[in-house]
Design a protein around this motif. Structure first.
Motif, PDB file in Angstrom:
ATOM      1  N   LYS A  20     -27.424 -29.128 -51.704  1.00 52.35           N
ATOM      2  CA  LYS A  20     -27.335 -30.204 -50.715  1.00 52.35           C
ATOM      3  C   LYS A  20     -26.147 -29.983 -49.783  1.00 52.35           C
ATOM      4  CE  LYS A  20     -26.769 -35.193 -50.304  1.00 52.35           C
ATOM      5  NZ  LYS A  20     -26.557 -36.449 -51.031  1.00 52.35           N
ATOM      6  N   GLU A  21     -25.016 -29.601 -50.349  1.00 51.05           N
ATOM      7  CA  GLU A  21     -23.819 -29.362 -49.544  1.00 51.05           C
ATOM      8  C   GLU A  21     -24.032 -28.207 -48.571  1.00 51.05           C
ATOM      9  OE1 GLU A  21     -19.268 -27.863 -50.301  1.00 51.05           O
ATOM     10  OE2 GLU A  21     -20.244 -29.051 -51.851  1.00 51.05           O
ATOM     11  N   ARG A  22     -24.656 -27.139 -49.040  1.00 48.32           N
ATOM     12  CA  ARG A  22     -24.922 -25.987 -48.174  1.00 48.32           C
ATOM     13  C   ARG A  22     -25.894 -26.349 -47.061  1.00 48.32           C
ATOM     14  NH1 ARG A  22     -25.490 -21.243 -52.753  1.00 48.32           N
ATOM     15  NH2 ARG A  22     -23.279 -21.200 -53.304  1.00 48.32           N
ATOM     16  N   LEU A  23     -26.907 -27.134 -47.391  1.00 47.04           N
ATOM     17  CA  LEU A  23     -27.880 -27.556 -46.389  1.00 47.04           C
ATOM     18  C   LEU A  23     -27.225 -28.422 -45.314  1.00 47.04           C
ATOM     19  CD1 LEU A  23     -30.795 -27.560 -45.446  1.00 47.04           C
ATOM     20  CD2 LEU A  23     -31.201 -29.536 -46.916  1.00 47.04           C
ATOM     21  N   GLN A  24     -26.306 -29.287 -45.713  1.00 52.14           N
ATOM     22  CA  GLN A  24     -25.600 -30.121 -44.744  1.00 52.14           C
ATOM     23  C   GLN A  24     -24.785 -29.266 -43.778  1.00 52.14           C
ATOM     24  OE1 GLN A  24     -23.442 -32.718 -47.378  1.00 52.14           O
ATOM     25  NE2 GLN A  24     -24.988 -34.333 -47.232  1.00 52.14           N
ATOM     26  N   ILE A  25     -24.182 -28.211 -44.276  1.00 49.49           N
ATOM     27  CA  ILE A  25     -23.406 -27.311 -43.418  1.00 49.49           C
ATOM     28  C   ILE A  25     -24.319 -26.605 -42.425  1.00 49.49           C
ATOM     29  CG2 ILE A  25     -22.024 -25.189 -43.410  1.00 49.49           C
ATOM     30  CD1 ILE A  25     -20.884 -26.152 -46.128  1.00 49.49           C
ATOM     31  N   ILE A  26     -25.467 -26.144 -42.895  1.00 53.03           N
ATOM     32  CA  ILE A  26     -26.415 -25.446 -42.020  1.00 53.03           C
ATOM     33  C   ILE A  26     -26.943 -26.382 -40.942  1.00 53.03           C
ATOM     34  CG2 ILE A  26     -28.705 -24.373 -41.949  1.00 53.03           C
ATOM     35  CD1 ILE A  26     -28.040 -23.200 -44.736  1.00 53.03           C
ATOM     36  N   VAL A  27     -27.306 -27.597 -41.327  1.00 50.31           N
ATOM     37  CA  VAL A  27     -27.834 -28.562 -40.359  1.00 50.31           C
ATOM     38  C   VAL A  27     -26.781 -28.912 -39.312  1.00 50.31           C
ATOM     39  CG1 VAL A  27     -28.635 -30.947 -40.100  1.00 50.31           C
ATOM     40  CG2 VAL A  27     -29.589 -29.506 -41.890  1.00 50.31           C
ATOM     41  N   ALA A  28     -25.549 -29.110 -39.735  1.00 52.51           N
ATOM     42  CA  ALA A  28     -24.478 -29.423 -38.784  1.00 52.51           C
ATOM     43  C   ALA A  28     -24.262 -28.272 -37.812  1.00 52.51           C
ATOM     44  CB  ALA A  28     -23.187 -29.733 -39.537  1.00 52.51           C
ATOM     45  N   HIS A  29     -24.342 -27.048 -38.314  1.00 51.97           N
ATOM     46  CA  HIS A  29     -24.169 -25.877 -37.455  1.00 51.97           C
ATOM     47  C   HIS A  29     -25.304 -25.782 -36.431  1.00 51.97           C
ATOM     48  CE1 HIS A  29     -22.845 -21.896 -36.307  1.00 51.97           C
ATOM     49  NE2 HIS A  29     -24.068 -21.450 -36.489  1.00 51.97           N
ATOM     50  N   GLN A  30     -26.533 -26.020 -36.866  1.00 51.80           N
ATOM     51  CA  GLN A  30     -27.676 -25.934 -35.963  1.00 51.80           C
ATOM     52  C   GLN A  30     -27.659 -27.053 -34.924  1.00 51.80           C
ATOM     53  OE1 GLN A  30     -31.070 -25.738 -38.557  1.00 51.80           O
ATOM     54  NE2 GLN A  30     -30.934 -23.511 -38.734  1.00 51.80           N
ATOM     55  N   ARG A  31     -27.193 -28.223 -35.295  1.00 49.09           N
ATOM     56  CA  ARG A  31     -27.085 -29.315 -34.322  1.00 49.09           C
ATOM     57  C   ARG A  31     -26.110 -28.959 -33.218  1.00 49.09           C
ATOM     58  NH1 ARG A  31     -26.800 -34.484 -38.348  1.00 49.09           N
ATOM     59  NH2 ARG A  31     -29.032 -34.594 -38.787  1.00 49.09           N
ATOM     60  N   GLY A  32     -25.029 -28.299 -33.587  1.00 43.88           N
ATOM     61  CA  GLY A  32     -24.051 -27.886 -32.591  1.00 43.88           C
ATOM     62  C   GLY A  32     -24.616 -26.867 -31.623  1.00 43.88           C
ATOM     63  N   GLU A  33     -25.438 -25.963 -32.120  1.00 41.87           N
ATOM     64  CA  GLU A  33     -26.042 -24.949 -31.260  1.00 41.87           C
ATOM     65  C   GLU A  33     -27.139 -25.531 -30.377  1.00 41.87           C
ATOM     66  OE1 GLU A  33     -27.391 -21.797 -33.742  1.00 41.87           O
ATOM     67  OE2 GLU A  33     -25.388 -20.965 -34.007  1.00 41.87           O
ATOM     68  N   ARG A  34     -27.807 -26.556 -30.840  1.00 45.25           N
ATOM     69  CA  ARG A  34     -28.923 -27.140 -30.095  1.00 45.25           C
ATOM     70  C   ARG A  34     -28.451 -27.763 -28.785  1.00 45.25           C
ATOM     71  NH1 ARG A  34     -31.707 -31.342 -33.529  1.00 45.25           N
ATOM     72  NH2 ARG A  34     -29.778 -32.427 -33.108  1.00 45.25           N
ATOM     73  N   ASP A  35     -27.267 -28.349 -28.795  1.00 45.67           N
ATOM     74  CA  ASP A  35     -26.748 -29.011 -27.605  1.00 45.67           C
ATOM     75  C   ASP A  35     -25.985 -28.072 -26.682  1.00 45.67           C
ATOM     76  OD1 ASP A  35     -27.807 -31.379 -28.551  1.00 45.67           O
ATOM     77  OD2 ASP A  35     -25.955 -31.959 -29.575  1.00 45.67           O
ATOM     78  N   ALA A  36     -25.871 -26.811 -27.055  1.00 48.62           N
ATOM     79  CA  ALA A  36     -25.110 -25.854 -26.259  1.00 48.62           C
ATOM     80  C   ALA A  36     -25.899 -25.460 -25.006  1.00 48.62           C
ATOM     81  CB  ALA A  36     -24.809 -24.611 -27.085  1.00 48.62           C
TER      82      ALA A  36
END
Length: 86
Positions: A20-36
């Motif tokens: 769960k912790e690893r998935l949260q990190i991945i999702v947060a990273h992808q959200r940051g890239e989506r708005d770039a």
């Protein structure tokens, strides 16, 4: 703290909690890239190439992130792990 407390087994985090912790990190990273912006991946690569001209670092040692606030404020964050000098 008694001596016996030291030898008690320590509870390891469960596999599900770790996943769960690893998935949260991945999702947060992808959200940051989506708005770039569209030019961000190319700009990131060019920044890494410029750094490599002066310092021998791997791509995994350079982190470039773009943070955007609601106030039309963008912050480009650059983290470089430099090698130790001898």
């Amino acid at each position: 703290m008694s001596l016996l407390d030291y030898f008690k087994t320590k509870k390891k985090p469960s596999t599900a909690a770790t996943a769960k912790e690893r998935l949260q990190i991945i999702v947060a990273h992808q959200r940051g890239e989506r708005d770039a912006p569209d030019y961000f991946p190319q700009m990131k690569q060019e920044i890494i190439e410029v750094i490599r001209k002066y310092v021998k670092v791997g791509a995994d040692q350079v982190s470039v992130q773009l943070d955007q606030n609601d106030d039309n404020l963008s912050v480009l964050e650059l983290n470089v792990t430099l090698p130790e000098q001898s």
